[in-house]
Write a protein that holds these residues in place. Structure first.
Motif, PDB file in Angstrom:
ATOM      1  N   GLU A 105       0.884  -1.503   0.053  1.00 17.54           N
ATOM      2  CA  GLU A 105       0.140   0.077  -0.029  1.00 17.54           C
ATOM      3  C   GLU A 105       0.922   1.455  -0.089  1.00 17.54           C
ATOM      4  OE1 GLU A 105      -2.783  -0.266   3.108  1.00 17.54           O
ATOM      5  OE2 GLU A 105      -3.731  -1.942   2.688  1.00 17.54           O
ATOM      6  N   ASP A 106       2.027   1.335   0.597  1.00 20.12           N
ATOM      7  CA  ASP A 106       2.893   2.245   0.770  1.00 20.12           C
ATOM      8  C   ASP A 106       3.792   2.700  -0.488  1.00 20.12           C
ATOM      9  OD1 ASP A 106       2.304   3.008   3.319  1.00 20.12           O
ATOM     10  OD2 ASP A 106       3.698   1.727   4.176  1.00 20.12           O
ATOM     11  N   LEU A 107       3.822   1.784  -1.326  1.00 20.30           N
ATOM     12  CA  LEU A 107       4.466   1.701  -2.647  1.00 20.30           C
ATOM     13  C   LEU A 107       3.986   2.671  -3.615  1.00 20.30           C
ATOM     14  CD1 LEU A 107       5.765  -1.856  -3.656  1.00 20.30           C
ATOM     15  CD2 LEU A 107       6.997   0.116  -2.722  1.00 20.30           C
ATOM     16  N   ASP A 108       2.479   3.149  -3.332  1.00 18.94           N
ATOM     17  CA  ASP A 108       1.975   3.880  -4.271  1.00 18.94           C
ATOM     18  C   ASP A 108       2.423   5.346  -4.052  1.00 18.94           C
ATOM     19  OD1 ASP A 108       0.561   2.225  -5.744  1.00 18.94           O
ATOM     20  OD2 ASP A 108      -1.337   2.296  -4.328  1.00 18.94           O
ATOM     21  N   SER A 109       2.820   5.684  -2.687  1.00 22.49           N
ATOM     22  CA  SER A 109       3.273   6.757  -2.394  1.00 22.49           C
ATOM     23  C   SER A 109       4.799   6.961  -2.303  1.00 22.49           C
ATOM     24  CB  SER A 109       2.743   7.241  -1.150  1.00 22.49           C
ATOM     25  OG  SER A 109       3.100   6.525  -0.048  1.00 22.49           O
TER      26      SER A 109
END
Length: 408
Positions: free
Chosen positions: A258-262
């Motif tokens: 989920e954090d990879l998007d940001s």
């Protein structure tokens, strides 16, 4: 009904497994149930009077016209040698035990599968359904995957496979199961069978674990992490998020999907090599100058693939290497990585030199290993890999990645 049902079900089982039920017998066949201590132990128990109940049950079935009794030595009412099914009254026998004939079950199952074939259009579902329908049309068993009498379960299974293949949203296994079937455990309870089907009916998943197959479709048991270490800077969070220098973390950092998007790849100017590592132990132990190391965890998934492609877009001039087990699985993972990322990875420390240097740590090839090596050699075009595979085949060895030690 205890003995009547047992006798008729045993006879009908034999009937359904015979050519007689399909009208394919070329010689006269009679379906019978021999009375032996194995098939009817209570009948031979001299300490009980169960044989009287069995005699009464047999007489009743005879009076209904479903069976004929063969007495040992032709001594009627003495010892039963076998019970013979009267084929002319087999329909009545089915009705008596409230059992649906196998031919009817096959017809109903085939109708269900044909309907699903028009509705479920994903690759594995189509291949699986085609195989099932062909088997049923040929009068062959599909018991390995389906229970003929349970049409609802057949539909659930096919729709579960289709839903997995169609999934585009990253999620956890139980919430995916709830979303698709209204039951958090329905999919989890069928994972073994689903994985078996996905592997058999898609060459892409043939040697992957079920969890890796699910991850390929964005479905995870727990949060999905990518482990990264080495050189380079990452900015976590949108806008002016925190800047993290990987060099300050000896064992790197785990980033959730989920954090990879940001995630922003900030400063990669020092990265000369990007190395994907198959096994976690090696990832934590390994150090490599001027390199960014990424834990692959066997087969990569969409999350790791996305990160690799973003890195490649930033620094295409870097050297891209894959470090894995020197066995068929390791080279299959390497090939899958190259094909799906479209990045020109090269194998790293996966050659004949390592097999010779760590000869004492090698393991013997299994028959399955040899079979898979033969299959890979038929397809492999890269000479450096062909030579390693041939050496493994000749010497009968393979090597786990953890055996290789970094030169000081």
């Amino acid at each position: 009904m205890q003995y009547e049902g047992r006798i008729l079900h045993a006879l009908l089982d034999s009937y359904e497994n015979s050519l007689l039920s399909r009208g394919e017998n070329r010689v006269t066949i009679h379906i019978s149930l021999p009375f032996t201590p194995k098939t009817m132990p209570a009948y031979f128990d001299e300490s009980s009077l169960e044989y009287e109940k069995i005699h009464a049950a047999v007489r009743h079935l005879e009076s209904l016209g479903y069976v004929q009794t063969v007495w040992k030595g032709r001594k009627e009412n003495h010892i039963i040698q076998k019970i013979v099914l009267r084929e002319e009254n087999v329909a009545g026998a089915y009705q008596y035990v409230k059992r649906t004939p196998k031919s009817d079950q096959c017809r109903q199952q085939l109708e269900t599968l044909e309907r699903l074939f028009t509705e479920c259009r994903t690759p594995v579902s189509q291949a699986f359904l085609s195989w099932l329908m062909e088997r049923l049309q040929q009068g062959k068993s599909v018991k390995e995957y389906l229970e003929l009498s349970d049409l609802k379960e057949s539909e659930r299974l096919v729709r579960a496979i289709t839903a997995i293949e169609e999934n585009q949203e990253e999620c956890y296994l139980r919430e995916f199961s709830v979303r698709c079937f209204g039951d958090s455990k329905l999919l989890e309870n069928r994972l073994g069978l689903i994985g078996k089907i996905m592997k058999r009916f898609s060459g892409e998943y043939e040697n992957m674990e079920t969890d890796a197959i699910l991850a390929e479709h964005g479905i995870y048991h727990t949060p999905n992490y990518v482990y990264v270490k080495g050189v380079g800077s990452l900015r976590i969070g949108r806008g002016n998020g925190a800047l993290l220098d990987l060099c300050t973390l000896r064992q790197g950092i785990g980033l959730s999907g989920e954090d990879l998007d940001s995630l922003q790849l900030s400063d990669l100017s020092k990265v000369k090599k990007v190395i994907t590592i198959e096994n976690l132990t090696t990832f934590f132990r390994w150090q490599e100058k001027d390199s960014m190391l990424i834990y692959l965890g066997g087969y990569h998934n969409t999350i790791r693939r996305k990160l690799l492609q973003n890195i490649y877009a930033k620094i295409p001039q870097a050297e891209y290497l894959h470090f894995g087990d020197i066995d068929v699985g390791g080279f299959e993972i390497y090939r899958d990585l190259c094909q799906k990322t479209k990045i020109p990875f090269r194998p790293y420390l996966m050659g004949i030199q390592q097999l010779q240097q760590y000869e004492s740590c090698t393991r013997k090839l299994t028959e399955n290993d040899r079979k898979r090596i033969g299959q890979m050699l038929e397809k492999e075009k890269r000479e450096e890999i062909v030579q390693v595979l041939k050496y493994m085949e000749e010497k009968g060895v393979k090597l786990e990645q953890e055996s290789i030690v970094r030169d000081k």
